[in-house]
Design a protein around this motif. Sequence first.
Motif, mmCIF file in Angstrom:
data_model
loop_
_atom_site.group_PDB
_atom_site.id
_atom_site.type_symbol
_atom_site.label_atom_id
_atom_site.label_comp_id
_atom_site.label_asym_id
_atom_site.label_seq_id
_atom_site.Cartn_x
_atom_site.Cartn_y
_atom_site.Cartn_z
ATOM 1 N N ALA A 144 101.491 -11.544 -12.638
ATOM 2 C CA ALA A 144 101.146 -12.943 -12.335
ATOM 3 C C ALA A 144 102.045 -13.489 -11.234
ATOM 4 O O ALA A 144 101.586 -14.186 -10.320
ATOM 5 C CB ALA A 144 101.263 -13.790 -13.604
ATOM 6 N N VAL A 145 103.338 -13.161 -11.295
ATOM 7 C CA VAL A 145 104.276 -13.607 -10.263
ATOM 8 C C VAL A 145 103.811 -13.090 -8.902
ATOM 9 O O VAL A 145 103.714 -13.829 -7.916
ATOM 10 C CB VAL A 145 105.709 -13.111 -10.581
ATOM 11 N N ALA A 146 103.485 -11.791 -8.842
ATOM 12 C CA ALA A 146 103.076 -11.198 -7.565
ATOM 13 C C ALA A 146 101.780 -11.833 -7.057
ATOM 14 O O ALA A 146 101.644 -12.121 -5.861
ATOM 15 C CB ALA A 146 102.915 -9.692 -7.736
ATOM 16 N N ASP A 147 100.832 -12.082 -7.958
ATOM 17 C CA ASP A 147 99.561 -12.695 -7.542
ATOM 18 C C ASP A 147 99.802 -14.058 -6.897
ATOM 19 O O ASP A 147 99.132 -14.438 -5.932
ATOM 20 C CB ASP A 147 98.624 -12.859 -8.750
ATOM 21 N N ILE A 148 100.772 -14.791 -7.439
ATOM 22 C CA ILE A 148 101.063 -16.115 -6.873
ATOM 23 C C ILE A 148 101.824 -15.972 -5.553
ATOM 24 O O ILE A 148 101.499 -16.613 -4.559
ATOM 25 C CB ILE A 148 101.820 -16.984 -7.896
ATOM 26 N N LEU A 149 102.824 -15.086 -5.549
ATOM 27 C CA LEU A 149 103.631 -14.951 -4.316
ATOM 28 C C LEU A 149 102.770 -14.540 -3.127
ATOM 29 O O LEU A 149 103.004 -14.971 -2.004
ATOM 30 C CB LEU A 149 104.750 -13.925 -4.525
ATOM 31 N N PHE A 150 101.763 -13.700 -3.387
ATOM 32 C CA PHE A 150 100.946 -13.226 -2.264
ATOM 33 C C PHE A 150 99.646 -14.017 -2.108
ATOM 34 O O PHE A 150 98.808 -13.685 -1.277
ATOM 35 C CB PHE A 150 100.682 -11.722 -2.400
ATOM 36 N N GLY A 151 99.486 -15.064 -2.936
ATOM 37 C CA GLY A 151 98.395 -16.000 -2.703
ATOM 38 C C GLY A 151 97.030 -15.568 -3.201
ATOM 39 O O GLY A 151 96.038 -16.220 -2.907
ATOM 40 N N THR A 152 96.940 -14.491 -3.999
ATOM 41 C CA THR A 152 95.629 -14.189 -4.590
ATOM 42 C C THR A 152 95.321 -15.244 -5.648
ATOM 43 O O THR A 152 94.170 -15.488 -5.983
ATOM 44 C CB THR A 152 95.614 -12.813 -5.308
ATOM 45 N N VAL A 153 96.381 -15.823 -6.180
ATOM 46 C CA VAL A 153 96.219 -16.918 -7.135
ATOM 47 C C VAL A 153 96.945 -18.138 -6.576
ATOM 48 O O VAL A 153 98.095 -18.032 -6.156
ATOM 49 C CB VAL A 153 96.805 -16.519 -8.511
ATOM 50 N N ALA B 121 114.349 -8.972 -12.033
ATOM 51 C CA ALA B 121 113.256 -8.361 -11.256
ATOM 52 C C ALA B 121 112.746 -7.080 -11.909
ATOM 53 O O ALA B 121 111.555 -6.788 -11.884
ATOM 54 C CB ALA B 121 113.723 -8.076 -9.843
ATOM 55 N N ASP B 122 113.679 -6.331 -12.499
ATOM 56 C CA ASP B 122 113.282 -5.048 -13.072
ATOM 57 C C ASP B 122 113.453 -5.077 -14.582
ATOM 58 O O ASP B 122 113.839 -4.107 -15.202
ATOM 59 C CB ASP B 122 114.148 -3.933 -12.453
ATOM 60 N N ASN B 123 113.138 -6.212 -15.155
ATOM 61 C CA ASN B 123 113.435 -6.440 -16.565
ATOM 62 C C ASN B 123 112.140 -6.517 -17.369
ATOM 63 O O ASN B 123 111.179 -7.149 -16.930
ATOM 64 C CB ASN B 123 114.206 -7.776 -16.638
ATOM 65 N N GLN B 124 112.114 -5.909 -18.522
ATOM 66 C CA GLN B 124 110.926 -5.994 -19.388
ATOM 67 C C GLN B 124 111.200 -6.869 -20.609
ATOM 68 O O GLN B 124 110.483 -7.816 -20.891
ATOM 69 C CB GLN B 124 110.514 -4.594 -19.854
ATOM 70 N N ALA B 125 112.303 -6.546 -21.316
ATOM 71 C CA ALA B 125 112.520 -7.163 -22.632
ATOM 72 C C ALA B 125 112.576 -8.686 -22.570
ATOM 73 O O ALA B 125 112.004 -9.372 -23.425
ATOM 74 C CB ALA B 125 113.812 -6.624 -23.231
ATOM 75 N N ASP B 126 113.238 -9.226 -21.543
ATOM 76 C CA ASP B 126 113.422 -10.678 -21.536
ATOM 77 C C ASP B 126 112.150 -11.434 -21.198
ATOM 78 O O ASP B 126 112.020 -12.611 -21.541
ATOM 79 C CB ASP B 126 114.559 -11.045 -20.582
ATOM 80 N N ALA C 209 96.038 -12.468 -21.037
ATOM 81 C CA ALA C 209 97.481 -12.714 -20.915
ATOM 82 C C ALA C 209 97.854 -12.929 -19.445
ATOM 83 O O ALA C 209 98.720 -13.751 -19.118
ATOM 84 C CB ALA C 209 98.273 -11.549 -21.502
ATOM 85 N N LEU C 210 97.168 -12.215 -18.562
ATOM 86 C CA LEU C 210 97.425 -12.379 -17.125
ATOM 87 C C LEU C 210 96.976 -13.768 -16.671
ATOM 88 O O LEU C 210 97.696 -14.479 -15.966
ATOM 89 C CB LEU C 210 96.687 -11.283 -16.336
ATOM 90 N N GLU C 211 95.788 -14.145 -17.117
ATOM 91 C CA GLU C 211 95.259 -15.458 -16.714
ATOM 92 C C GLU C 211 96.167 -16.590 -17.185
ATOM 93 O O GLU C 211 96.474 -17.525 -16.440
ATOM 94 C CB GLU C 211 93.861 -15.608 -17.321
ATOM 95 N N VAL C 212 96.623 -16.494 -18.430
ATOM 96 C CA VAL C 212 97.499 -17.549 -18.955
ATOM 97 C C VAL C 212 98.815 -17.565 -18.173
ATOM 98 O O VAL C 212 99.313 -18.622 -17.789
ATOM 99 C CB VAL C 212 97.756 -17.371 -20.471
ATOM 100 N N ALA C 213 99.373 -16.375 -17.911
ATOM 101 C CA ALA C 213 100.632 -16.327 -17.159
ATOM 102 C C ALA C 213 100.444 -16.950 -15.778
ATOM 103 O O ALA C 213 101.276 -17.739 -15.320
ATOM 104 C CB ALA C 213 101.117 -14.881 -17.048
ATOM 105 N N THR D 65 106.934 -5.453 -15.142
ATOM 106 C CA THR D 65 108.055 -6.141 -14.487
ATOM 107 C C THR D 65 107.568 -6.798 -13.195
ATOM 108 O O THR D 65 106.479 -6.504 -12.695
ATOM 109 C CB THR D 65 109.152 -5.133 -14.112
ATOM 110 N N VAL D 66 108.430 -7.609 -12.616
ATOM 111 C CA VAL D 66 108.105 -8.195 -11.310
ATOM 112 C C VAL D 66 107.985 -7.089 -10.274
ATOM 113 O O VAL D 66 107.072 -7.092 -9.439
ATOM 114 C CB VAL D 66 109.170 -9.244 -10.917
ATOM 115 N N LEU D 67 108.872 -6.098 -10.338
ATOM 116 C CA LEU D 67 108.788 -5.001 -9.370
ATOM 117 C C LEU D 67 107.438 -4.286 -9.479
ATOM 118 O O LEU D 67 106.803 -3.974 -8.473
ATOM 119 C CB LEU D 67 109.924 -3.988 -9.571
ATOM 120 N N ALA D 68 106.988 -4.073 -10.704
ATOM 121 C CA ALA D 68 105.684 -3.413 -10.884
ATOM 122 C C ALA D 68 104.582 -4.290 -10.293
ATOM 123 O O ALA D 68 103.642 -3.802 -9.653
ATOM 124 C CB ALA D 68 105.429 -3.147 -12.355
ATOM 125 N N GLY D 69 104.694 -5.590 -10.506
ATOM 126 C CA GLY D 69 103.690 -6.515 -9.941
ATOM 127 C C GLY D 69 103.676 -6.448 -8.429
ATOM 128 O O GLY D 69 102.613 -6.380 -7.793
#
Length: 763
Positions: free
Chosen positions: A572-581, A433-438, A400-404, A454-458
């Motif tokens: 996934a958002v965090a991985d992209i923002l920080f360039g690991t992906v 940013a701190d949302n799960q359900a949506d 799921a992470l890879e697809v995201a 959430t994005v914050l957790a990422g």
Amino acid sequence: MKATPTATQTNHTAVSPSSDYNKLDPATEARVEELLSQMTLAEKTGQLFQLNPYGPFDWEHFEAKKAEAEKAGRPFRYDPKLRDDMEDLLRAGRIGSFLNVTQPAVINHCQRIIMEESRLRIPLIVGSDVIHGYRTIFPIPLGESATWNPELLQQASRVAAEEASAAGVDWIFAPMVDIARDPRWGRIAEGAGEDPFLGMAMAQARVRGFQATDLTSGRRIAACPKHYIGYGAAEAGRDYNSTDFSERTLRDVYLPPFTAAFEAGAGSVMSSFNEISGVPATANPLILKTILRDELQWPGLVVSDFESVRELIPHGFAADLKEAARLSILAGLDMEMVSDSYPKHLPELIESGEVPLAAVDEAVRRVLRLKFRLGLFENPYVDESLAEKIMLRPDFRELALEVAQESMVLLKNEADILPLSPETRLAVIGPLADNQADLLGCWALNNHPEDVETVLAGLSAYLPDDGWTHVAGCSIRDESPADIAAAVQTAETADVVLLVLGESANMSGEGHSRTHLGLPGRQQELVDAVAATGKPLVCVLMSGRPLVIPKLAGQVQALLAAWHGGIRAGRAVADILFGTVNPSGKLTASWPRSEGQIPVYYAHKNTGRPASESGTKQFAEAFKSVFIDVPNSPLFPFGFGLSYTNFEYANLQLEKSVLGLEDTLVVSATVTNRGSKAGAEVVQLYVRDLVGSVTRPVKELKGFQKIRLEAGEQQTVRFEVPVCELGFTGWDMRYGVEPGDFKVWIGPNAVEGLAGDFTVSAA
Ligand code: NOJ
């Protein structure tokens, strides 16, 4: 089944063996005939009925159960009450299938009644909507398609099948393969976007994944491509609205993903809610008989959509339920979902001679055939202990992470503001940013927001606790009081502002169309206030559709389309923002500049008065096919997406520039990674047939390959397209390739690329 052109030129390989429910075998056929010969008319019509065993929603029961859970201090999950008459109906053999039951104990109880107490012991087939995952929720399908990676989607669909099968599902109502060119339509979220060729590749991958033969449960699943056909053409993008398109468009645009799904082995299809030239799909002999049976010789099962047989009455096509049943069965509809015109009226229609028994027998054969092929007679029960072991398995979560990660599309990155350094002091602002359900998106029937990162957790995986601050600033869609002043204050203290904005999950999907496609609620006001601080802005935009955001796109330095990205979206958002992906997603539906442009899609026709530069010079070009206020081009075109590296295209080569009808177009280009990071690029092949017996689109996707290149690496990407796949439905309504001149492009999206020419000769 007759061969039709398939989606080639993808770099996808089968990941696990899958069933082909369209290959008939004599042993199964003999079992079908034997059983059919013993059935009464009521048992036959029972097999053609899919019941919603929960009946209409019971609010009183819901409230009582909720109060019970609260009193006991348990978390509340609602298990709706089953219909009182259900067990009797099962005993009498009056139900062929269940809709959306995913409780193994309930399924086993019901199958046991059938296997032990009914006359012919014909097990139920349990159908369910598993659209982008069952418990491990993947990005919405529009986002998944932005991976341009069918192999990955095959694996994701297989994971969905693993979990759904453990929950007792035999039949998955997916893939949704409707071509959608109108982002107002909420259901654009559920499909693979605007293009038939891409749609074919994605449809095949998903069918193969759902129908994997090596599921842990030892059971099998049947896929059900939907909605047959043209549902995505709903006028004004309003769900369930009328559609009107030519038979040529039906055949060339809407049909190909279905034929591709059948070729991948899909043994069922769902008819759609809409009408086609005035004849609702559910009772339309052109699509159900002429095309499916006579032309494609497809042997599969056609199920209606939810109550779409009953809906023939409000359509003004049938006077009453009896007429609705007659018109549907005669048109070729096999199974009725939820409304009950078949069990109520088919027996009398046969007795009166208005419906030949042969029509019912043929439909029953298709139901029995699928049940035998799924192994349900041998194995009707679900292992009740499996679900707990299999849901959210670590390898499923990893996928799921890879697809995201692959689904997210970088739309802007001015002055390479991304990737961020972990030293950056971030102000994280916005209601998502701190949302799960949506983040679960529009079709997570088995809804567990607590599964979502959430994005914050990422971000916390990259930043120290004191490296960021967070203020939501406003809610997603309400106009209610917002904390915009606090957001501005926190922005002032940061190096970079990260805005996490967009739509809620319930702003797209079935029955959730919109006319204004900008940021909902007070989010634009929030952006304006934060932008006034002059801080650099990075925006992560979550949505179920292409949004109309020209202002926002101008205000921010970086923009990442993250869709509703499923349970791992935050990471996934965090991985992209920080360039690991390194982002590699590309759009599969154009993003308009304005709602007034809709429909805007790359494969449009040229018209008799084309603008000289795709409409961008609108004020200078009088009496051309342009608007006076907005260019024709979208804000972000089909196929578009940036990377943290640069890919250079060079040296387009055609093996032959004159081709015969039996030949294969062979065309290549070299792609070089000129940046300093490794990255993946979706290399796209387009053609244009310059003159036809009917007008042709200005470009059509005919191939794509997703390649990975190290920094400095170069690859020659070669496409082979059989000339027979360059055809279309000509003036005589037959599919064929017309000799003449073509243009070809290899490029990074639908508007850029290297161009060449070739000719198809009749000789
Ligand atoms: C209606 C939707 O159109 C369809 O996609 C879905 O499979 C059925 N409901 C069953 O839930």
